[in-house]
Design an enzyme around this catalytic site. Structure first.
Site, mmCIF file in Angstrom:
data_model
loop_
_atom_site.group_PDB
_atom_site.id
_atom_site.type_symbol
_atom_site.label_atom_id
_atom_site.label_comp_id
_atom_site.label_asym_id
_atom_site.label_seq_id
_atom_site.Cartn_x
_atom_site.Cartn_y
_atom_site.Cartn_z
ATOM 1 C CG ASP A 1 8.592 43.336 53.813
ATOM 2 O OD1 ASP A 1 7.850 43.971 52.781
ATOM 3 O OD2 ASP A 1 9.471 43.320 54.267
ATOM 4 C CG ASP B 1 16.772 47.140 52.521
ATOM 5 O OD1 ASP B 1 17.233 47.440 51.283
ATOM 6 O OD2 ASP B 1 15.893 46.687 52.530
ATOM 7 C CE LYS C 1 32.658 34.685 46.892
ATOM 8 N NZ LYS C 1 31.824 34.971 45.687
ATOM 9 N N GLY C 2 32.208 39.840 51.223
ATOM 10 C CA GLY C 2 32.456 41.057 51.830
ATOM 11 C C GLY C 2 32.228 41.907 50.846
ATOM 12 N N GLY D 1 27.813 39.604 49.509
ATOM 13 C CA GLY D 1 27.360 38.641 50.576
ATOM 14 C C GLY D 1 28.708 38.270 51.704
HETATM 15 O O1 RIB Z 1 15.360 44.624 50.635
HETATM 16 C C1 RIB Z 1 14.002 43.998 51.369
HETATM 17 C C2 RIB Z 1 12.822 44.581 51.073
HETATM 18 O O2 RIB Z 1 12.608 44.365 49.746
HETATM 19 C C3 RIB Z 1 11.504 43.823 51.852
HETATM 20 O O3 RIB Z 1 11.311 44.769 52.993
HETATM 21 C C4 RIB Z 1 10.501 44.077 50.723
HETATM 22 O O4 RIB Z 1 9.555 44.995 51.013
HETATM 23 C C5 RIB Z 1 11.191 44.455 49.459
HETATM 24 O O5 RIB Z 1 11.329 45.897 48.934
#
Ligand code: RIB
Length: 314
Positions: free
Chosen positions: A17, A260, A232-233, A230
């Protein structure tokens, strides 16, 4: 499966990133001066694997990277996070995936992903990881690697009784074949709209769209759509219930990677044998913890951090 340490296998992307912090996104044709720059490991697959590992799961990541220094950075990070990298294929003909990210002062982000080696992941790479997928409690998938590879992995997992969780990000139309293997789908609002073809402007809209998606998934008691909304849950929709699990209020500095952290934590809790309701509460807390830290991988929380947050908001 009942074992001391739950096991999650992630099939997904690994990126580097490149992050610019700026007052706002540039407009078309405009150059603006930013405030700060960071280079982090990232990629939805790598971030979710990191979240699951930091939360106490035994994690393997199946993916594809290039042979240069960016690939080295990711392998070093996997070692540090205790993620099994045996099923990472290194390609000499294509570079490691890249994401360029702009983060604004309110924590909002915009991302361009150039998948490069991620899109070179093949069904043969999945075949090489068959035992690792077959032995997992949960298989965790996203959409930054080829659908054919995900579908093949999901078929193996289902054949061996693992729970299949798909975080459908970034959104793209999904074949029924893949959805037919998915037990739990974790779209956000815009992903839900794209996948269902329905607008989501209210709680009722969200429920209808989630119902439409659930009908295309594995037919069974544990199949569920968990729609992340987000602040809101999360709306949790199963065969018998539809319930909004509220978010934990926090002050966001960078929302990159919140989804993630959520998916990695959900997979962890499910792999540990928790029921869906408590898994979603745990995942909401992990997502909330993630937005308080800059960067995607750096913000994946530890178990101590998630438990502390859950306790403080009771
Ligand atoms: O969800 C975030 C991720 O989306 C970042 O780390 C970026 O690499 C993209 O895959």
């Amino acid at each position: 499966m009942n074992r001391a340490t739950p096991k999650v296998t992630v099939v997904g992307s690994l990126n580097i990133d490149l992050v610019c912090h700026a007052i706002r996104r540039p407009d078309k044709g405009e150059t603006i001066i930013g405030d700060a720059f960071d280079i982090f490991t990232g990629g939805k697959g790598f971030n979710q694997a990191t979240a699951a590992a930091r939360l106490g799961t035994e994690v393997s990541l199946v993916g594809s990277i290039g042979s240069g220094p960016f690939g080295d950075l990711l392998l070093t990070a996997m070692k540090k996070e205790n993620i099994n990298s045996r099923f990472i294929t290194r390609r000499t003909d294509i570079g490691t995936g890249i994401a360029t990210i702009v983060v604004e002062p309110d924590g909002d982000n915009s991302i361009i992903v150039v998948p490069r080696a991620n899109m070179a992941l093949t069904t043969a790479d999945i075949d090489a990881a068959t035992d690792c997928i077959a032995d997992a409690d949960v298989l965790l998938l996203q959409l930054e690697t080829p659908i054919a590879a995900s579908e093949h992995a999901a078929a193996i997992a289902k054949q061996h009784g693992a729970t299949v969780v798909l975080n459908p990000a970034p959104a793209q139309p999904l074949p029924d074949n893949l959805l037919g293997y998915v037990d739990i789908l974790t779209p956000n609002q815009s992903e839900t709209e794209l996948l269902s073809g329905m607008s989501v402007n209210s709680h009722d809209d969200a429920r209808h769209a989630a119902e439409t998606l659930r009908e295309r998934m594995v037919d069974g008691e544990k199949s569920a759509v968990v729609l992340t909304l987000g602040a809101k849950g999360s709306l949790m929709l199963t065969e018998t219930t539809s319930e909004l699990v509220p978010a934990l209020p926090v002050q966001p500095v960078d929302t990159t990677g919140a989804g993630d952290a959520f998916s990695g934590a959900l997979a962890t809790a499910l792999a540990s044998g928790e029921n869906l309701q408590s898994a979603v509460e745990f995942a909401n807390a992990a997502g909330a913890a993630a937005v308080t830290v800059i960067g995607a991988t750096p913000s994946m929380p530890t178990r101590t951090k998630v438990e502390r947050l859950l306790k403080s908001k009771k």
